[in-house]
Design a protein around this motif. Structure first.
Motif, PDB file in Angstrom:
ATOM      1  N   GLN A  33      57.443  57.790  98.781  1.00 15.34           N
ATOM      2  CA  GLN A  33      56.205  58.663  98.607  1.00 15.34           C
ATOM      3  C   GLN A  33      55.915  60.240  97.412  1.00 15.34           C
ATOM      4  O   GLN A  33      55.358  60.136  96.476  1.00 15.34           O
ATOM      5  CB  GLN A  33      56.006  60.099  99.217  1.00 15.34           C
ATOM      6  CG  GLN A  33      55.093  59.785 100.457  1.00 15.34           C
ATOM      7  CD  GLN A  33      55.022  60.536 101.792  1.00 15.34           C
ATOM      8  OE1 GLN A  33      54.505  61.537 101.444  1.00 15.34           O
ATOM      9  NE2 GLN A  33      55.480  60.228 102.781  1.00 15.34           N
ATOM     10  N   GLU A  34      57.417  60.292  96.733  1.00 19.47           N
ATOM     11  CA  GLU A  34      57.480  61.212  96.138  1.00 19.47           C
ATOM     12  C   GLU A  34      57.087  60.266  94.125  1.00 19.47           C
ATOM     13  O   GLU A  34      56.378  61.292  92.951  1.00 19.47           O
ATOM     14  CB  GLU A  34      58.965  61.573  95.404  1.00 19.47           C
ATOM     15  CG  GLU A  34      59.200  62.899  95.460  1.00 19.47           C
ATOM     16  CD  GLU A  34      61.049  63.154  95.203  1.00 19.47           C
ATOM     17  OE1 GLU A  34      60.493  64.066  95.086  1.00 19.47           O
ATOM     18  OE2 GLU A  34      61.378  62.062  93.977  1.00 19.47           O
ATOM     19  N   HIS A  35      56.759  58.829  94.264  1.00 17.95           N
ATOM     20  CA  HIS A  35      56.850  58.585  92.952  1.00 17.95           C
ATOM     21  C   HIS A  35      54.996  57.361  93.213  1.00 17.95           C
ATOM     22  O   HIS A  35      54.954  57.030  92.171  1.00 17.95           O
ATOM     23  CB  HIS A  35      57.929  57.301  92.531  1.00 17.95           C
ATOM     24  CG  HIS A  35      59.225  57.910  92.759  1.00 17.95           C
ATOM     25  ND1 HIS A  35      59.852  58.520  93.465  1.00 17.95           N
ATOM     26  CD2 HIS A  35      59.844  58.778  91.098  1.00 17.95           C
ATOM     27  CE1 HIS A  35      60.705  58.171  92.339  1.00 17.95           C
ATOM     28  NE2 HIS A  35      60.695  58.834  90.573  1.00 17.95           N
ATOM     29  N   LEU A  36      54.709  58.216  94.202  1.00 17.01           N
ATOM     30  CA  LEU A  36      53.367  57.589  94.866  1.00 17.01           C
ATOM     31  C   LEU A  36      52.720  58.168  94.063  1.00 17.01           C
ATOM     32  O   LEU A  36      51.949  59.596  94.982  1.00 17.01           O
ATOM     33  CB  LEU A  36      53.241  57.164  96.375  1.00 17.01           C
ATOM     34  CG  LEU A  36      52.249  55.541  96.564  1.00 17.01           C
ATOM     35  CD1 LEU A  36      51.556  55.107  95.552  1.00 17.01           C
ATOM     36  CD2 LEU A  36      52.647  55.684  97.598  1.00 17.01           C
ATOM     37  N   LYS A  37      51.289  58.089  92.852  1.00 12.59           N
ATOM     38  CA  LYS A  37      51.197  59.330  92.095  1.00 12.59           C
ATOM     39  C   LYS A  37      49.536  58.415  93.168  1.00 12.59           C
ATOM     40  O   LYS A  37      49.470  57.099  93.063  1.00 12.59           O
ATOM     41  CB  LYS A  37      50.507  59.098  91.156  1.00 12.59           C
ATOM     42  CG  LYS A  37      52.218  59.864  90.302  1.00 12.59           C
ATOM     43  CD  LYS A  37      52.454  60.115  88.417  1.00 12.59           C
ATOM     44  CE  LYS A  37      53.319  59.058  88.580  1.00 12.59           C
ATOM     45  NZ  LYS A  37      53.709  58.254  87.878  1.00 12.59           N
ATOM     46  N   ASP A  38      48.648  59.852  92.898  1.00 12.84           N
ATOM     47  CA  ASP A  38      47.069  59.372  93.933  1.00 12.84           C
ATOM     48  C   ASP A  38      46.986  58.467  92.478  1.00 12.84           C
ATOM     49  O   ASP A  38      45.773  57.638  93.276  1.00 12.84           O
ATOM     50  CB  ASP A  38      46.882  61.025  93.546  1.00 12.84           C
ATOM     51  CG  ASP A  38      46.774  61.706  94.577  1.00 12.84           C
ATOM     52  OD1 ASP A  38      47.469  61.357  95.823  1.00 12.84           O
ATOM     53  OD2 ASP A  38      46.502  62.803  94.453  1.00 12.84           O
ATOM     54  N   THR A  39      46.679  58.382  91.385  1.00 15.42           N
ATOM     55  CA  THR A  39      46.496  58.064  90.620  1.00 15.42           C
ATOM     56  C   THR A  39      46.496  56.166  90.317  1.00 15.42           C
ATOM     57  O   THR A  39      46.129  55.972  90.373  1.00 15.42           O
ATOM     58  CB  THR A  39      46.182  58.012  88.607  1.00 15.42           C
ATOM     59  OG1 THR A  39      47.494  57.976  88.832  1.00 15.42           O
ATOM     60  CG2 THR A  39      45.400  59.380  88.980  1.00 15.42           C
ATOM     61  N   ASN A  40      47.557  56.079  91.194  1.00 11.61           N
ATOM     62  CA  ASN A  40      47.963  54.502  91.410  1.00 11.61           C
ATOM     63  C   ASN A  40      47.874  54.213  93.018  1.00 11.61           C
ATOM     64  O   ASN A  40      48.425  53.558  93.441  1.00 11.61           O
ATOM     65  CB  ASN A  40      49.595  54.715  91.702  1.00 11.61           C
ATOM     66  CG  ASN A  40      50.010  55.478  90.264  1.00 11.61           C
ATOM     67  OD1 ASN A  40      49.416  54.752  89.382  1.00 11.61           O
ATOM     68  ND2 ASN A  40      51.105  54.327  89.612  1.00 11.61           N
ATOM     69  N   CYS A  41      47.191  55.161  93.643  1.00 14.38           N
ATOM     70  CA  CYS A  41      46.339  54.313  95.238  1.00 14.38           C
ATOM     71  C   CYS A  41      45.006  53.645  95.645  1.00 14.38           C
ATOM     72  O   CYS A  41      45.279  53.189  96.333  1.00 14.38           O
ATOM     73  CB  CYS A  41      46.480  55.670  95.547  1.00 14.38           C
ATOM     74  SG  CYS A  41      48.062  57.228  96.841  1.00 14.38           S
ATOM     75  N   ASN A  42      44.691  53.090  94.344  1.00 15.36           N
ATOM     76  CA  ASN A  42      43.438  52.394  95.061  1.00 15.36           C
ATOM     77  C   ASN A  42      43.683  51.664  93.352  1.00 15.36           C
ATOM     78  O   ASN A  42      42.253  51.704  92.601  1.00 15.36           O
ATOM     79  CB  ASN A  42      42.017  53.901  95.290  1.00 15.36           C
ATOM     80  CG  ASN A  42      41.199  52.638  96.183  1.00 15.36           C
ATOM     81  OD1 ASN A  42      41.203  51.027  95.740  1.00 15.36           O
ATOM     82  ND2 ASN A  42      40.053  53.331  95.178  1.00 15.36           N
ATOM     83  N   LEU A  43      44.246  50.735  93.256  1.00 17.07           N
ATOM     84  CA  LEU A  43      44.283  50.103  92.225  1.00 17.07           C
ATOM     85  C   LEU A  43      43.443  48.997  92.003  1.00 17.07           C
ATOM     86  O   LEU A  43      43.780  47.836  93.814  1.00 17.07           O
ATOM     87  CB  LEU A  43      45.592  49.838  91.729  1.00 17.07           C
ATOM     88  CG  LEU A  43      46.045  50.741  91.087  1.00 17.07           C
ATOM     89  CD1 LEU A  43      47.426  51.177  90.772  1.00 17.07           C
ATOM     90  CD2 LEU A  43      45.624  52.043  90.212  1.00 17.07           C
ATOM     91  N   SER A  44      42.939  48.115  91.017  1.00 17.62           N
ATOM     92  CA  SER A  44      42.276  46.571  91.413  1.00 17.62           C
ATOM     93  C   SER A  44      43.996  45.762  90.453  1.00 17.62           C
ATOM     94  O   SER A  44      44.664  46.742  90.009  1.00 17.62           O
ATOM     95  CB  SER A  44      41.219  46.915  90.319  1.00 17.62           C
ATOM     96  OG  SER A  44      41.249  47.156  89.449  1.00 17.62           O
TER      97      SER A  44
END
Lengths: 344, 736
Positions: free
Chosen positions: B674-685
């Motif tokens: 979770q620590e490395h899972l940024k919000d910007t990487n959460c809904n990618l194509s």
């Protein structure tokens, strides 16, 4: 596949005639239904295998794969009707066990036709001797049976209750979610306020709801009485001793980051000694030391000591006349006398 | 470390989540060994439970390193004895028995060579074969304890060869005074085995369950019984064998039966005092007050007991002859068996013990044939002992093939706390640890215990060496999801394919993909063939697929590793919850990227699962969805963790499902991911994902030396002793 049931008389198999039903009688030899009808047209006759006289009424559907077991169960049921003493009827467990074995031997002898005369004599003797006990026991259930019955009842009751509860709870939750969403959309459509603030307030409201829900879910279930023991007498879990004593669990939430600002305390009194110095000032002498288990969770005796000191010293400089009186004066000056009484 | 020390001090249980590949084993071992040395009275023994034999070996290696270090630093022999224990199959050195492949056969043959009556017969008649190694051990081995040191399985065998002693019995004997014991979960959790092997371990021990994310399933499996039609047929055969043996014995040697009978009259307690080699048959948990009691009269004599077994088996056969699914509680089953075949609860409860005693008396040396009957007797004992937390499900056919009659009776345990309860009660500290235990609060609930410490640790890393991403849509903006409704959707399948192809083009070396089930894997691969995706994929990398066959899978794995090693690069398609996802590590170039296609939910239509969910809901107030998500996420995390096996390692973790980005799923990932899972990487194509991958890989491909890590994730002795660091440590220790 050769494990189809076969009638020993007419050699019909279950495969050729799916409707075939095997029947057994007291002697434990199977016959198919049509053979029974043919052979026992008169109502009674001899078994084609062992030639023992049988009645047609006594034919039953064969339950087990092995007809011998059918026969044994039949005999067993008959015998147990008579031999129905309970453990309570015996002074010691040993005697009860001896009795059980005797019964077992009788059944065994009957099944395998060992020494039929003696066995029958034994049964008759027993019948004569224990007539009243048998009669009495017939009417009462054994303790074990009762226990089982109780368990079954409890299970049933619990099941229906639980099912209703959870179905309702789930429906309710769904409804609420739906409502909240519609409300949000409505607000976004018709209100003039900033869309961001509306969404933010909506998020807060749902979070608050979510917090309430687990409580609500946990409440009704606590009403149901949980048995804390297996019927064999073993405790289930530790629930009986500490109810719901799970440690609070830090929950991770998706809220904006918390920024720490040092709190400013207004003690309104002399400053209490800081927590680090309590030991040096020998305050712990009067306080129970924390034990190991408490310390594991991060608790130290300094905390409670510090808190007690803060409580003792806090508010010592508080002078109620100033604040209280001005307020009272503004509203009503006639109650001044009583007011003084109170403050002193 | 701090937390573990606290838990040891408090003599309580703890739950620790530590990222994989960060030296979990070493940390645990070194602290506990140090604690044992400092407080030899408080803590006498460490029991380290792991899952598989390779894992046990790994632990032993770590322990050996630790001991060498101690020796080097302290300059003297350490007085610590550590040993690994495994089944007879892994430890046997008998020239012919050890050739057998199947564990059960080895056990059976060992029993036929070492049982006390066989040895007694050998004393009378030299022609009866016995095991010379066991004889050697029995004659000399018990007086001379193993010299201190670290013994893994091979060392034990070697030592056994040298002394001509049986390593298995040597190891079992040594457990009682060894300081560190490493063995499989089952030796503690399975009540049938635990009774024999782990009975004499003292209370002042620490038990560590490593890789414990599946511990609840292990608990449940150890208490559940599955009875099929074939098993019952085999039972009938063994009953006839019993009958003939009894009648033979009655003619030739009726004294022995009489002796047994007398012993049973006195009580079971005496019957359980048997020599160690006779304990090949063991009984499931019986409360001790039952053991004190005498065997009920109904099954006291051998013939009666055999008739009794026959009735039980016949009764279960009739129960299997159903046309529809039946679910029943143990209480209902007991009542039915009473009315149908007049069997009371009490004799049922004693059946396992009685059967063991009978087989011992009859001196049947080949036990392999009797395992079905033993299973049934266990079932009888369990069903009559526990009325809560179990359920009986009878299915006339499998769900997948409703026309083929294949009746199965499942006696399934619903409460994982039943099996583990004795462990928690008996030992002062139980440490449950794994790389993926999130969400932590679920385990105390389902295992029903009260941990004093419960923490999830993160990694201190010198560089962001994991890159978790949630890819929710393809380039055409169609949402990707393995939801049941969209499962067959060609757009979703194509998008999954495109994602894999593009990632394969960007990522060097090995890529591992996980699907939710074998069925799903097969359907997807077949439609990828049609869509030409497989061809595109093979332009970049070789393709390997995990199947249900173990041999085939290991062959695929070997070739996958070969392809990665020589730089060709490969893609492995495997299944979450399969063999690959549990315990096979893809370190460094073997796994540069892990793709998780869909959320690995369990098959929710299974009746056993349904029953368990219901039970969890009623007893522990765990909602169905919570448990399902918890279970799915821990498996997903387990799959993702495969590619990170150390600080110098790096890997991409792609979660390809729209639903992963929801808060309830995301928050259940372990903290270190979770620590490395940024919000910007959460809904990618797909496209965005590949862009990020490329940039990140370029960064990671820079040379990474030891100096880079120094001071951040690696400390030299000077740095550790520097004032600044000491202060930091102090702060941490007091601040919590």
């Amino acid at each position: 596949m050769d494990d189809y049931q076969t009638c020993p008389k007419c050699k019909t198999t279950k495969y050729r005639n799916p409707a075939m039903v095997l029947m057994v009688n007291a002697c434990g030899h199977a016959l198919c239904e049509s053979c029974v009808e043919l052979l026992f047209a008169k109502g009674s006759g001899a078994c084609p295998e062992c030639k023992c006289p049988l009645r047609r009424n006594n034919f039953r559907v064969q339950l087990f794969e092995d007809p011998a077991v059918d026969k044994e169960v039949d005999i067993r049921k008959r015998i147990l009707k008579e031999f129905n003493k309970r453990q309570e009827d015996f002074p010691t467990l040993r005697e009860y066990n001896d009795y059980l074995e005797e019964v077992e031997t009788i059944i065994f002898n009957l099944v395998f036709d060992i020494d039929p005369t003696n066995t029958n004599k034994m049964i008759d003797n027993y019948k004569k001797e224990n007539k009243d006990i048998t009669q009495k026991n017939r009417n009462r259930q054994s303790q074990e049976e009762m226990e089982l019955e109780e368990l079954l009842e409890a299970e049933k009751a619990q099941q229906s209750e639980k099912a209703n509860l959870y179905v309702n709870a789930e429906l309710e939750e769904k409804k609420q979610k739906h409502k909240a969403r519609e409300k949000l959309i409505d607000e976004l459509m018709f209100s003039d306020a900033d869309a961001k603030s509306i969404v933010a307030s909506h998020v807060q409201a749902t979070a608050a709801l979510a917090k309430e829900q687990p409580k609500a879910a946990a409440q009704p279930s606590s009403g149901v009485v949980k048995s804390s023991k297996f019927s064999s007498g073993i405790q289930i879990g530790l629930r009986g001793q500490h109810t719901n004593s799970f440690l609070p669990i830090p929950k991770q939430e998706d809220l904006p980051l918390y920024r720490y600002t040092a709190p400013v305390f207004d003690y309104d009194g002399p400053p209490p000694p800081p927590i680090e110095k309590l030991g040096k000032l020998n305050y712990f002498a009067n306080i129970r030391a924390a034990n190991i288990a408490e310390r594991a969770g991060g608790y130290t005796e300094a905390m409670s000591c510090c808190r007690a000191l803060q409580e003792a010293l806090g508010g010592l400089f508080y002078s109620p006349q100033l604040t209280h009186k001005t307020a009272v004066l503004a509203t009503n000056s006639s109650t001044q006398d009583t007011d003084d009484m109170e403050t002193t | 470390m701090l937390e573990l020390k606290r838990a040891l001090d408090a003599k309580g249980h703890c739950l620790l989540e530590m990222p994989s590949g960060t030296g979990k084993t070493t940390t645990l071992l070194s602290l506990i060994v140090a604690y044992m040395k400092a407080h030899p009275l408080d803590l006498t023994k460490l029991v380290y439970c792991s899952r598989t034999v390779p894992e046990i070996e790994k632990v032993m290696e770590e322990l050996r390193k630790l001991m060498n270090y101690y020796e080097k630093e302290m300059g003297m022999e350490q007085n610590i004895l550590g040993l690994a224990l495994s089944s007879r199959k892994n430890l046997c050195i008998h020239p012919s028995v050890s050739k057998e492949r199947e564990g059960k056969v080895v056990d059976g043959r060992c029993y036929s060579l070492t049982a006390s009556f066989v040895r007694a017969r050998h004393a009378a008649d030299d022609a009866v074969p016995i095991c010379e190694f066991y004889e050697g051990f029995d004659a000399h081995g018990k007086e001379f304890p193993l010299p201190p040191g670290v013994y893994n399985l091979d060392d034990l065998k070697e030592y056994g060869q040298m002394k001509r002693w049986c390593p298995y019995f040597l190891a079992r004997h040594t457990i009682t005074h060894a300081n560190i014991v490493v063995y499989s979960y089952h030796y503690l959790l399975d009540p049938k085995i635990a009774e024999v092997v782990s009975k004499e371990i003292s209370k002042t021990s620490v038990v560590v369950f490593d890789e414990a994310h599946n511990i609840d399933n292990v608990c449940i499996d150890s208490m559940s019984v599955k009875i099929t039609k074939r098993l019952l047929d085999k039972c009938s055969n063994s009953i006839t064998i019993l009958e003939t043996t009894i009648s033979n014995m009655k003619e030739n040697d009726s004294k022995r039966l009489e002796k047994e009978y007398k012993r049973l009259v006195e009580g079971l307690r005496d019957a359980t005092i048997a020599r160690e080699t006779d304990m090949a048959l063991v009984n499931p948990v019986l409360p001790s007050e039952i053991l004190e009691e005498a065997v009920p009269g109904t099954i006291r004599t051998a013939e009666h007991f055999v008739a009794f077994l026959k009735r039980v088996v016949e009764y279960i056969k009739t129960r299997l002859r159903v046309q529809h699914v039946v679910q029943e509680s143990p209480a209902g089953f007991l009542r039915d068996i009473h009315t149908k075949v007049c069997i009371d609860r009490k004799p049922l409860r004693f059946s396992a013990e009685r059967l063991a005693s009978l087989i011992r008396t009859l001196e049947i040396s080949d036990l392999t044939d009797f395992s079905p009957l033993v299973t049934v007797s266990h079932f009888a004992t369990l069903v009559s002992t526990y009325t809560k937390g179990f359920t009986i499900i009878i299915e006339p056919f499998e769900d997948r093939a409703p026309t083929v009659s294949n009746p199965i009776l499942y006696f399934s345990c619903l409460d994982s706390s039943i099996a583990i309860k004795p462990v928690f009660n008996r030992f002062q500290t139980v440490v449950i640890t794994s790389g993926t235990l999130s969400p932590l609060d679920m385990y105390p609930k389902i295992l029903d215990f009260h941990p004093v410490i419960m923490t999830s640790f993160t990694m201190t890393l010198a560089r962001p060496c994991i890159l978790p991403m949630i890819v929710s849509k393809g380039n055409d903006q169609v949402a990707m999801s393995s939801r049941y409704e969209t499962r067959e959707d060609t757009a979703v399948i194509r998008n999954y394919g495109n994602l894999l192809v593009e990632v394969a083009a960007a990522v060097p070396d090995g890529i591992v993909c996980f699907f939710t089930s074998y069925l799903y894997l097969e359907t997807i691969v077949s439609s990828w063939y049609d869509q030409g995706i497989i061809d595109q994929l093979q332009r970049h990398k070789l393709l390997f697929i995990e199947t249900q066959d173990a041999a085939e899978t290991s062959l695929a794995l070997i070739n996958y590793i070969k392809a990665c090693d020589n730089g060709r690069g490969a893609v492995l398609l495997s299944v979450a919850r399969g063999k690959v996802s549990e315990g096979i590590d893809f370190d460094h170039h073997l796994g540069r990227a892990v793709l998780m296609f869909g959320i690995p939910y369990v098959y929710t239509q299974s009746r056993i699962l349904r029953a368990r969910l219901e039970y969890l809901r009623d007893q522990f107030q765990i909602r169905e969805n919570d448990f399902l998500t918890f279970d799915a996420m821990r498996h997903a995390a387990q799959c993702l963790g495969r590619c990170m096996r150390g600080k110098t390692d790096y890997g991409i973790m792609i979660l390809a499902d729209k639903r992963f980005s929801r808060a309830d799923k995301r928050s259940k990932l372990p903290k270190w991911i979770q620590e490395h899972l940024k919000d910007t990487n959460c809904n990618l194509s797909t496209e965005e994902c590949v862009q990020i991958c490329k940039r990140w890989l370029r960064q990671m491909a820079q040379p990474f030396s030891r100096e880079d890590q120094l001071g951040i994730s690696l400390l030299t002795l000077e740095q550790l002793q520097s004032e600044e660091m000491q202060k930091k440590i102090q702060q941490r220790a007091q601040g919590v």
